[in-house]
Design a protein around this motif. Structure first.
Motif, PDB file in Angstrom:
ATOM      1  N   TYR A  48      10.441 -10.120  53.251  1.00 27.69           N
ATOM      2  CA  TYR A  48       9.137  -9.472  53.308  1.00 27.69           C
ATOM      3  C   TYR A  48       8.618  -9.521  54.735  1.00 27.69           C
ATOM      4  CZ  TYR A  48       3.976  -9.737  52.930  1.00 27.69           C
ATOM      5  OH  TYR A  48       2.635  -9.590  53.115  1.00 27.69           O
ATOM      6  N   SER A  95       3.656  -1.351  51.415  1.00 32.38           N
ATOM      7  CA  SER A  95       2.296  -1.358  50.886  1.00 32.38           C
ATOM      8  C   SER A  95       1.320  -1.562  52.032  1.00 32.38           C
ATOM      9  CB  SER A  95       2.103  -2.463  49.841  1.00 32.38           C
ATOM     10  OG  SER A  95       2.140  -3.734  50.438  1.00 32.38           O
ATOM     11  N   GLN A 102       2.802  -1.492  45.768  1.00 25.74           N
ATOM     12  CA  GLN A 102       4.039  -1.238  46.493  1.00 25.74           C
ATOM     13  C   GLN A 102       4.604   0.115  46.087  1.00 25.74           C
ATOM     14  OE1 GLN A 102       6.920  -4.379  46.474  1.00 25.74           O
ATOM     15  NE2 GLN A 102       5.393  -5.938  46.898  1.00 25.74           N
TER      16      GLN A 102
END
Lengths: 113, 113
Positions: A48, A95, A102
């Protein structure tokens, strides 16, 4: 505007080769996620990115996996010395920080022979 | 680290039957909760989400989900399913502290016409 795009859509490679998968997030989205979806299984979180913060790499399964992101744009997921168990669909999502929904790309189907 | 459990791997229903898909999560802090759906051959897309406020959340296509904090659950419901609801459904949890996202393994719903 355009959604999340990923390339290639399909990749067939031989065991031991390196592969690079690309993700173009929605413009302005600060967060970018990579997931892996093996056949018949759920989404497995890989990594991420959020803005300029250090990425959360806690989901990467081994040191053969790495990912980079240039600012708040394109990201590349690299798998070195591919193994047959790496065969899966690799999904990217982005996002905005505020909305948090998302948006997923179509995925890259990786097949390691 | 948080985890998400979806108890039903595959659910088969007839049209007009009621649907409830279970989702339980494990996380020590405040969470945002999501249900995503993946129709055959399509991208993952958001069905509904819960951030705060009314624990009964309504989404698209007549779906709703109820957040029960004491049970760490966020079950998805629909009073009367249609053949077009045939898809895979994923529950997801996002920790609000570190923004990481975890998905459940998914539940495949087959609706018989």
């Amino acid at each position: 505007g355009a959604g999340v795009s990923q390339s290639p859509s399909n990749k067939v490679t031989e065991k031991g080769k390196d592969v690079e998968l690309r993700c173009d997030p929605i413009s302005g989205h600060t967060a970018l996620y990579w997931y892996r979806q093996r056949l018949g299984q759920g989404l497995e979180f890989l990594i991420y990115f959020q803005g300029n913060s250090a990425p959360d790499k806690s989901g990467l399964p081994s040191d053969r996996f790495s990912a980079e992101r240039t600012g708040e744009s394109v990201s590349t997921l690299t798998i070195q010395r591919t193994q047959q168990e790496d065969s899966a669909v690799y999904l990217c999502a982005s996002s905005s920080q505020v909305a948090d929904t998302q948006y997923f790309g179509p995925g890259t189907r990786l097949t390691v022979l | 680290a948080q985890s998400v459990s979806q108890h039903n791997h595959h659910v088969i229903l007839s049209e007009a039957a009621s649907l409830e898909l279970g989702c339980n999560y494990s996380y020590g802090g405040t969470v945002n909760l999501f249900w995503y759906v993946q129709y055959p051959g399509q991208h993952l897309q958001l069905l509904l989400k819960y951030f705060s406020g009314d624990p009964l959340v309504k989404g698209i296509k007549g779906f709703e989900a109820e957040f029960i904090k004491s049970k760490f659950s966020f079950n998805l419901r629909k009073p009367s399913v249609q053949w077009s609801d045939t898809a895979e459904y994923f529950c997801a949890v996002r920790g609000t502290v570190n923004n990481d996202m975890r998905f459940g393994a998914g539940t495949r719903l087959t609706v018989k016409p």
